[in-house]
Design a protein around this motif. Structure first.
Motif, short mmCIF file in Angstrom:
data_model
loop_
_atom_site.label_atom_id
_atom_site.label_comp_id
_atom_site.label_asym_id
_atom_site.label_seq_id
_atom_site.Cartn_x
_atom_site.Cartn_y
_atom_site.Cartn_z
N LYS A 27 -1.47 3.00 -18.49
CA LYS A 27 -1.43 1.58 -18.86
C LYS A 27 -1.17 0.72 -17.62
O LYS A 27 -1.79 -0.33 -17.44
CB LYS A 27 -0.35 1.35 -19.91
N GLU A 28 -0.26 1.17 -16.75
CA GLU A 28 0.04 0.42 -15.54
C GLU A 28 -1.18 0.35 -14.63
O GLU A 28 -1.50 -0.70 -14.08
CB GLU A 28 1.21 1.05 -14.78
N LEU A 31 -3.63 -2.13 -16.04
CA LEU A 31 -3.19 -3.51 -15.78
C LEU A 31 -3.48 -3.91 -14.34
O LEU A 31 -4.00 -4.99 -14.07
CB LEU A 31 -1.70 -3.66 -16.08
N ASN A 34 -7.03 -4.67 -13.61
CA ASN A 34 -7.45 -5.96 -14.17
C ASN A 34 -6.75 -7.13 -13.49
O ASN A 34 -6.79 -8.25 -13.96
CB ASN A 34 -7.17 -6.00 -15.67
N GLN A 36 -3.52 -7.60 -13.04
CA GLN A 36 -2.20 -7.92 -13.55
C GLN A 36 -1.18 -6.96 -12.95
O GLN A 36 -1.46 -5.77 -12.79
CB GLN A 36 -2.17 -7.79 -15.07
N PRO A 38 2.28 -5.20 -13.58
CA PRO A 38 3.31 -4.98 -14.60
C PRO A 38 4.69 -5.19 -14.01
O PRO A 38 4.92 -4.98 -12.82
CB PRO A 38 3.11 -3.52 -15.00
#
Length: 79
Positions: A27-28, A31, A34, A36, A38
């Motif tokens: 998930k990190e 992110l 993209n 972003q 975290p």
């Protein structure tokens, strides 16, 4: 070996590797890919705790904030 066989082998290898990775790490990475970044939950939580400790409301606001954080964590865990 045909190109399709090689492609299928590589895809299977990737699936196998992905299954061994920690979902939080995946998930990190997603992110970050993209654009972003975290945040570090533990550091954020400690900062909030220090801020709340300095307040003089007998912990009422602190309790409200900490409960909200716990609820958010539970929601994320249920995803």
């Amino acid at each position: 070996m045909a190109d399709e066989d090689i492609k299928e082998k590589v895809l299977n290898d990737l699936r196998s590797l992905r299954g061994k990775l920690d979902p939080k790490i995946l998930k990190e990475v997603e992110l970050r890919m993209n654009g972003q970044v975290p945040y570090d939950k533990e550091s954020a939580r400690k900062t909030v705790e220090l801020f709340l400790h300095a307040r003089h409301d007998q912990g009422a606001f602190a309790e409200k904030v900490l409960n909200a954080l716990k609820e958010k964590d539970q929601e994320e865990d249920n995803k």
